[in-house]
Design an enzyme around this catalytic site. Structure first.
Site, short mmCIF file in Angstrom:
data_model
loop_
_atom_site.label_atom_id
_atom_site.label_comp_id
_atom_site.label_asym_id
_atom_site.label_seq_id
_atom_site.Cartn_x
_atom_site.Cartn_y
_atom_site.Cartn_z
N ASP A 26 0.87 -1.35 -0.15
CA ASP A 26 -0.03 -0.08 0.20
C ASP A 26 0.78 1.33 0.00
O ASP A 26 2.14 1.28 0.48
CB ASP A 26 -0.73 0.04 1.25
CG ASP A 26 -2.07 1.05 1.20
OD1 ASP A 26 -2.04 1.51 0.00
OD2 ASP A 26 -2.70 1.16 2.09
N ASN A 74 -10.75 -2.66 -5.72
CA ASN A 74 -10.19 -1.58 -6.58
C ASN A 74 -10.76 -1.58 -7.94
O ASN A 74 -10.34 -0.64 -8.51
CB ASN A 74 -8.73 -2.25 -6.74
CG ASN A 74 -7.91 -2.13 -5.40
OD1 ASN A 74 -6.99 -2.80 -5.16
ND2 ASN A 74 -8.28 -1.12 -4.54
C1 IPE Z 1 -5.51 -2.83 -0.42
O1 IPE Z 1 -5.03 -1.50 -0.63
C2 IPE Z 1 -5.53 -3.49 -1.60
C3 IPE Z 1 -4.42 -3.88 -2.07
C4 IPE Z 1 -3.13 -3.65 -1.64
C5 IPE Z 1 -4.33 -4.46 -3.76
P1 IPE Z 1 -6.05 -0.23 -0.64
O2 IPE Z 1 -5.40 1.01 -0.85
O3 IPE Z 1 -7.02 -0.86 -1.61
O4 IPE Z 1 -7.02 -0.51 0.80
P2 IPE Z 1 -7.93 0.67 1.36
O5 IPE Z 1 -8.81 1.06 0.52
O6 IPE Z 1 -7.19 1.60 2.04
O7 IPE Z 1 -8.64 -0.25 2.68
C1 IPE Z 2 -1.57 0.16 -3.34
O1 IPE Z 2 -1.44 1.65 -3.69
C2 IPE Z 2 -1.79 -0.58 -4.87
C3 IPE Z 2 -3.33 -0.95 -4.99
C4 IPE Z 2 -3.93 -0.82 -4.13
C5 IPE Z 2 -3.40 -1.10 -6.40
P1 IPE Z 2 -2.54 2.60 -3.50
O2 IPE Z 2 -3.09 2.73 -4.94
O3 IPE Z 2 -3.56 2.02 -2.51
O4 IPE Z 2 -1.94 3.54 -2.79
P2 IPE Z 2 -2.48 4.89 -2.03
O5 IPE Z 2 -3.02 4.01 -0.68
O6 IPE Z 2 -3.44 5.78 -2.54
O7 IPE Z 2 -1.30 5.70 -1.35
MG MG Z 3 -4.14 2.23 -0.67
#
Ligand code: IPE
Ligand code: IPE
Ligand code: MG
Length: 260
Positions: A26, A74
């Protein structure tokens, strides 16, 4: 297993290694935002971290590494970002298959992979097939994964097996039911790491992680390094996993394990 390389020794995590480490990758979006870049740049850099941590898995002697790459939730992101993520996934699979074969790492996927775009599915199936014979290390990609969806899929498959007479309803033990999860042939994660400072599970391996140790790192995924990965594994080695028992009860168990 190949002899430890000098860099592996410098990454040595200590005596008790997790067999299976799962990571909620994340912070890609925030990494990009901090630099005034589009979110996809963060995802691009995140792919480089995936390569580095896959190497670290081998160097440290971790047998299973699961990476949460795309959740069922996602899909609700802006369409441009979803498209870009699918493009990156296709690119990663195309580029990385050769390296996985060279490094003798088996690739598996968990999630509703049948709902991924056809081009991604084709690359994924090719990579899984090309690496199927390797046994020492397994990289598991959680793609279109959600733990609740997984339970629904498993319950459906289990009910169908009962209806067809392949399973007995009265034998509904965890050992039986868990064979219908996406992770049927994968051991439960010992350690779950989440990067970026968020301290939630976000629908990841809710059942398999029932007794996992959790480590939350403040580092954004594109900045996460082998050293931080090794440090998390070392921290895991210092934890006492009690499984509902008392510390005193575990002493003879630990002593017996140490003499093995
Ligand atoms: C969790 O991260 C999913 C992945 C790392 C693929 P998100 O960024 O989607 O989760 P939330 O929305 O912060 O809970
Ligand atoms: C994790 O990084 C990747 C996916 C969930 C696909 P994020 O895209 O969730 O990054 P933040 O949480 O917005 O910083
Ligand atoms: Mg995220």
């Amino acid at each position: 297993m190949p002899a430890a390389s000098p860099s592996a020794q410098s990454l040595s995590p200590g005596p008790v290694l997790p067999v299976h480490v799962a990571i909620i990758m994340d912070g890609n979006g925030r990494w990009a935002k901090q630099r005034g870049l589009p979110r996809i740049e963060g995802h691009r850099r995140g792919v480089e971290t995936v390569r580095a941590i896959t190497h670290a898995m081998r160097e440290l002697g971790i047998r299973y590494l699961t990476l949460y790459a795309f959740s069922v939730e996602n899909w609700n992101r802006p369409p441009d970002e979803v498209r870009a993520l699918m493009g990156l996934l296709e690119y990663f699979l195309k580029r990385e298959t050769r390296n996985l074969v060279k490094d003798r790492v088996r690739l598996l996927a968990i999630g509703r992979t049948q709902e991924l775009p056809a081009v991604v599915r084709t690359q994924l199936e090719a990579a899984i097939q090309a690496t199927a014979k390797f046994t020492d290390h397994t990289l598991v990609l959680a793609l279109n994964y959600g733990a609740r969806t997984e339970v629904v899929d498993a319950a459906r498959a289990y009910a169908a097996a009962v209806a067809a007479g392949r399973e007995k309803l009265n034998d509904g033990s965890w050992a039986t039911f868990s064979r219908y999860l996406y992770t049927a042939d994968i051991p439960d994660p010992d350690l779950i790491i989440r990067t970026s400072g968020e301290t939630r599970v976000s629908n990841f391996l809710l059942l398999q992680g029932a007794y996992a140790e959790f480590i939350f790192s403040p580092v954004l995924w594109p900045d996460f390094t082998k050293t931080e990965f090794a440090a998390a594994c070392a921290e895991f080695g210092r934890r006492e996993r009690r499984y509902g028992l008392t510390s005193e009860q575990l002493k003879p168990v630990r002593a017996a394990a140490a003499t093995k």
